[in-house]
Design an enzyme around this catalytic site. Structure first.
Site, mmCIF file in Angstrom:
data_model
loop_
_atom_site.group_PDB
_atom_site.id
_atom_site.type_symbol
_atom_site.label_atom_id
_atom_site.label_comp_id
_atom_site.label_asym_id
_atom_site.label_seq_id
_atom_site.Cartn_x
_atom_site.Cartn_y
_atom_site.Cartn_z
ATOM 1 N N CYS A 1 0.011 2.366 -26.825
ATOM 2 C CA CYS A 1 1.144 1.607 -27.355
ATOM 3 C C CYS A 1 1.355 1.854 -28.843
ATOM 4 C CB CYS A 1 0.914 0.123 -27.151
ATOM 5 S SG CYS A 1 0.585 -0.320 -25.457
ATOM 6 N N ARG B 1 1.841 9.600 -28.746
ATOM 7 C CA ARG B 1 0.669 8.802 -28.404
ATOM 8 C C ARG B 1 0.598 8.484 -26.917
ATOM 9 N NH1 ARG B 1 -1.255 5.789 -33.072
ATOM 10 N NH2 ARG B 1 -1.917 4.158 -31.682
ATOM 11 N N TRP C 1 2.227 1.495 -23.189
ATOM 12 C CA TRP C 1 1.388 2.231 -22.230
ATOM 13 C C TRP C 1 0.771 1.156 -21.348
ATOM 14 C CZ3 TRP C 1 -3.932 2.768 -21.063
ATOM 15 C CH2 TRP C 1 -4.281 3.924 -20.372
ATOM 16 N N ASN D 1 0.119 -4.462 -29.523
ATOM 17 C CA ASN D 1 -0.778 -3.402 -29.044
ATOM 18 C C ASN D 1 -2.136 -4.038 -28.811
ATOM 19 O OD1 ASN D 1 1.209 -1.565 -29.544
ATOM 20 N ND2 ASN D 1 0.192 -0.554 -31.263
ATOM 21 N N GLY D 2 -2.819 -3.627 -27.755
ATOM 22 C CA GLY D 2 -4.160 -4.143 -27.512
ATOM 23 C C GLY D 2 -4.222 -4.913 -26.207
ATOM 24 N N GLU E 1 -15.543 21.356 -22.110
ATOM 25 C CA GLU E 1 -14.307 21.108 -22.852
ATOM 26 C C GLU E 1 -13.128 21.854 -22.203
ATOM 27 O OE1 GLU E 1 -12.928 19.254 -24.751
ATOM 28 O OE2 GLU E 1 -11.243 20.355 -25.578
ATOM 29 N N LYS F 1 -9.626 20.253 -20.777
ATOM 30 C CA LYS F 1 -8.310 20.686 -21.274
ATOM 31 C C LYS F 1 -7.414 21.068 -20.106
ATOM 32 C CE LYS F 1 -8.482 19.987 -24.284
ATOM 33 N NZ LYS F 1 -8.630 19.016 -25.253
ATOM 34 N N GLU G 1 -6.493 17.880 -17.856
ATOM 35 C CA GLU G 1 -5.682 16.790 -18.422
ATOM 36 C C GLU G 1 -4.205 17.160 -18.553
ATOM 37 O OE1 GLU G 1 -6.341 15.323 -22.437
ATOM 38 O OE2 GLU G 1 -7.065 17.264 -23.088
ATOM 39 N N HIS H 1 -27.136 24.613 -6.786
ATOM 40 C CA HIS H 1 -27.755 23.330 -6.413
ATOM 41 C C HIS H 1 -26.731 22.361 -5.826
ATOM 42 C CE1 HIS H 1 -31.530 24.600 -8.127
ATOM 43 N NE2 HIS H 1 -30.882 24.986 -9.224
ATOM 44 N N LYS I 1 -2.554 9.593 -26.762
ATOM 45 C CA LYS I 1 -3.219 10.380 -27.803
ATOM 46 C C LYS I 1 -4.349 9.601 -28.444
ATOM 47 C CE LYS I 1 -3.857 13.805 -30.576
ATOM 48 N NZ LYS I 1 -4.613 14.939 -29.992
HETATM 49 O O1 M6R Z 1 -9.361 10.406 -31.259
HETATM 50 P P1 M6R Z 1 -10.632 10.724 -30.544
HETATM 51 O O2 M6R Z 1 -11.184 12.048 -30.908
HETATM 52 O O3 M6R Z 1 -11.680 9.643 -30.707
HETATM 53 O O4 M6R Z 1 -10.242 10.743 -29.022
HETATM 54 C C1 M6R Z 1 -11.193 10.917 -28.029
HETATM 55 C C2 M6R Z 1 -10.555 11.306 -26.710
HETATM 56 O O5 M6R Z 1 -9.690 10.295 -26.277
HETATM 57 C C3 M6R Z 1 -9.770 12.622 -26.816
HETATM 58 O O6 M6R Z 1 -10.580 13.641 -27.291
HETATM 59 C C4 M6R Z 1 -9.206 12.997 -25.445
HETATM 60 O O7 M6R Z 1 -10.233 13.333 -24.578
HETATM 61 C C5 M6R Z 1 -8.195 14.144 -25.579
HETATM 62 N N1 M6R Z 1 -7.029 13.856 -24.810
HETATM 63 C C6 M6R Z 1 -8.701 15.423 -25.083
HETATM 64 O O8 M6R Z 1 -7.773 16.444 -25.210
#
Ligand code: M6R
Length: 602
Positions: free
Chosen positions: A2, A27, A72, A98-99, A479, A483, A486, A502, A597
């Site tokens: 949000c 975001r 959101w 927000n929250g 990682e 990527k 997501e 395994h 974000k």
């Molecule tokens: O702002 P941050 O680095 O603390 O965020 C952590 C994760 O939410 C962030 O890295 C998320 O996994 C990304 N969408 C990955 O691309």
């Protein structure tokens, strides 16, 4: 997640709100709304979907003051009724939030019998509570807001308007980010500096459990008991041009391309004129004083912690443990006698990490935040901060922050190791090695067309895929798979190549894509054995190898870099793999579904 934007005392209030909300789009959100007053009449406009849809409904909406929100969904589906702003029972009070309000159901039961609610949100209950105290119990707006704040439990950034008074916005925060922006003859409130940078670079922080009365010509900070608090303003170092896409189709591609520049910026930031590595001596001492480093992070930042572990351990002679913030927030494991907590967070606002930091502070554990955002919550609340100097990262998929995090930690490891007389640290010419990394990334970026063609063939229609690697390459595989999944929605896992047999190898069938990462001369031979095993079971394999271990048959070959830094250059082709797979599947690269974000709720 949000976002909030508000303005008081500007005749362009509607435009400012819409432009601010557009800047918050990155975001992640699913609906949006604005409330504008101070013109001929008051307007509440909401829309499900993109800001463009909200904007299309704002013809004739004019006023001097207003609040806007991108939602959101947490409590209730993304509908117009659940979209903010929300109104009190009579409609007089209007609130964005927000929250998460933890005790919203108790509040509803205890205080709001007979009230009618349009949606299912916790926010609507908060504004009804304020309205009840003001209208049914006869308190002033300020007293009603304060009384509600004493009752509400949870995380929040609130911006409240009394529709009978266009001269004031009341705001309050607890555990959710909120800033004041100081304009020329008007003022703003916002959950993210990005949304105000077009109007002003003069900001004022709000701390947890503070209430602020924002007027066009004044800003008054109070605690919840009405005691005034002094607060100086500061100049933000954000540049408007940093947050544009330029000629790029997507922010993610721009941010991938920026990585060589970010490496060079980090060299500038962490070296002196003689080219010697410089890190704040207080941070070096904090590491020297620790008997164990605990890295706490989420998502990509967590993976950057893994990729830095070996380097940190070998150069600082201190064991490093990793923790997932969302797990540690509610259960700390047995800690060493002299722990140092390092929080890695691009945004510096991740609620899960903050939960751990609050506990660490209560326990007196020293802390360092490695973040891209100066003045962010995790930066303010930790003992020390190291900045990433990566510039704003807008795409939800984190790219340049990951590589900058590893590079920043390399400066830390080198500085501590050098101060300790560690032989490996003394021999590690970080500035030179990082320059080679920047060149290696540039050379990978020049191969985009080749990578795109291979990705299209391999991933355009698949349902699942696997990344494999050993050692540092395994960490990059974790990682790389995050990527890919997501943004392309391909179900993808990153595995330690040796683990395949395994269990996971049972999932390999004719045509399953397997992407193998190879950088370490010893481990690469073993991974090649695993490649044979999956290929024999029908997998379509794509190999990404550093030159020192490459064979003629490898698909993508990278310049060899120092082993400590290989996760930085190795991840870049995997970022491009995710980008092109998503593009060719016809999806929005920058705004994947369900994601935000900056994850500011636990
Ligand atoms: O702002 P941050 O680095 O603390 O965020 C952590 C994760 O939410 C962030 O890295 C998320 O996994 C990304 N969408 C990955 O691309």
């Amino acid at each position: 997640m949000c976002g909030i934007v508000g303005v008081v005392g500007n005749t362009n209030a509607t435009d400012i709100l819409i432009q601010g909300l557009e800047k918050l789009e990155y975001r992640g959100y699913d609906s949006a709304g604005i409330f504008v007053l101070g013109g001929a009449e008051n307007h509440l406009v909401k829309a499900v979907g993109r800001i463009a849809e909200l904007s299309a409904k704002t013809a004739g909406v004019e006023g001097t003051t207003g609040i806007g929100h991108t939602r959101w969904a947490t409590h209730g589906k993304p509908t117009e009724d659940n979209a903010h702003p929300h109104r009190s029972e009579t409609g007089r009070f209007v609130l964005v939030h927000n929250g998460v309000i933890e005790n919203y159901l108790e509040i509803k039961e205890e205080y709001l019998a007979g009230h009618h609610f349009k949606g299912q949100t916790d926010t609507e209950i908060a504004v009804h509570l304020i309205g009840k105290f003001a209208e049914e119990d006869g308190l002033s707006v300020l007293e009603a807001f304060k009384k509600a704040l004493h009752i509400i439990r949870g995380s929040y950034a609130f911006a409240l308007i009394d529709s009978e008074n266009p001269d004031v916005i009341y705001v309050a925060k607890n555990k959710s980010p909120l800033l004041i922006g100081l304009g020329d003859g008007y003022n703003m409130v916002c959950s993210d500096a990005m949304a105000m940078i077009r109007e002003t670079n003069q900001y004022m922080e709000i701390h947890d459990q503070e209430l602020v009365i924002v007027k066009a010509d004044s800003v008054e900070v109070q605690d919840y008991d009405g005691n005034s608090r002094e607060r100086a303003s500061y100049t933000a170092e954000l540049d408007l041009s940093d947050i544009g896409k330029g000629t790029y189709p997507y922010y993610m591609l721009k941010e991938i391309d920026e990585q060589p520049t970010v490496m060079r910026k980090l060299i500038q930031a962490y070296t002196d004129e003689a080219g010697q590595v410089v890190v704040d001596p207080a941070i070096i001492k904090a590491v020297q004083d620790a008997d164990r480093i605990y890295i706490l992070a989420a998502g990509t930042s967590y993976h950057a912690g893994f990729a830095s572990k070996k380097m940190l351990e070998e150069l600082t002679d201190t064991p490093v443990e990793l923790g997932i913030s969302s797990e540690w927030g509610y259960g700390m494991p047995l800690l060493s006698k002299k722990p140092l907590f390092i929080f890695i967070s691009q945004s510096g606002e991740t609620a899960d990490s903050r939960q751990v930091l609050v506990k660490a502070n209560e326990m007196g554990i020293p802390s360092l935040t490695v973040t891209n955002v100066p003045g962010s919550t995790l930066s303010r609340e930790a003992n020390h901060t190291m900045l990433l100097h990566a510039g704003p990262e807008i795409a939800v998929a984190s790219t340049k922050a990951y590589t900058a995090q590893i590079a920043a930690l390399a400066f830390l490891a080198k500085a501590v190791g050098q101060a300790n007389g560690n032989a490996k640290a003394q021999a590690f010419d970080l500035v030179h090695e990082l320059s080679i990394v920047a060149q290696s990334i540039e050379s990978t970026l020049s191969e985009k067309e080749t990578i795109e063609a291979k990705v299209r063939e391999l991933l355009e229609t698949t349902r699942n895929a696997f990344y494999i690697g050993r050692g540092q390459d395994y960490y990059v595989a974790m990682e790389a798979s995050l990527k890919l999944k997501e943004i392309s929605y391909i179900q993808c896992e990153g595995f330690a190549a040796g683990e395949l047999k395994h269990g996971t190898i049972a999932l390999i069938e004719e045509g399953t894509p397997v992407l193998a990462l190879l950088s370490d001369p010893v481990l690469a031979n073993h991974t090649r054995g695993n490649i044979q095993e999956v290929a024999a079971r029908g997998a379509k394999v794509l190999t990404i190898a550093e030159e020192n271990v490459a064979k003629d048959t490898d698909d993508i070959v990278l310049t060899t870099v120092h082993p400590y830094l290989s996760p930085i250059s190795m991840v870049v082709p995997t970022q491009l793999v995710a980008y092109f797979a998503t593009l060719h599947r016809g999806l929005d690269v920058d705004k994947p579904r369900n994601l935000a974000k900056s994850v500011t709720v636990e």
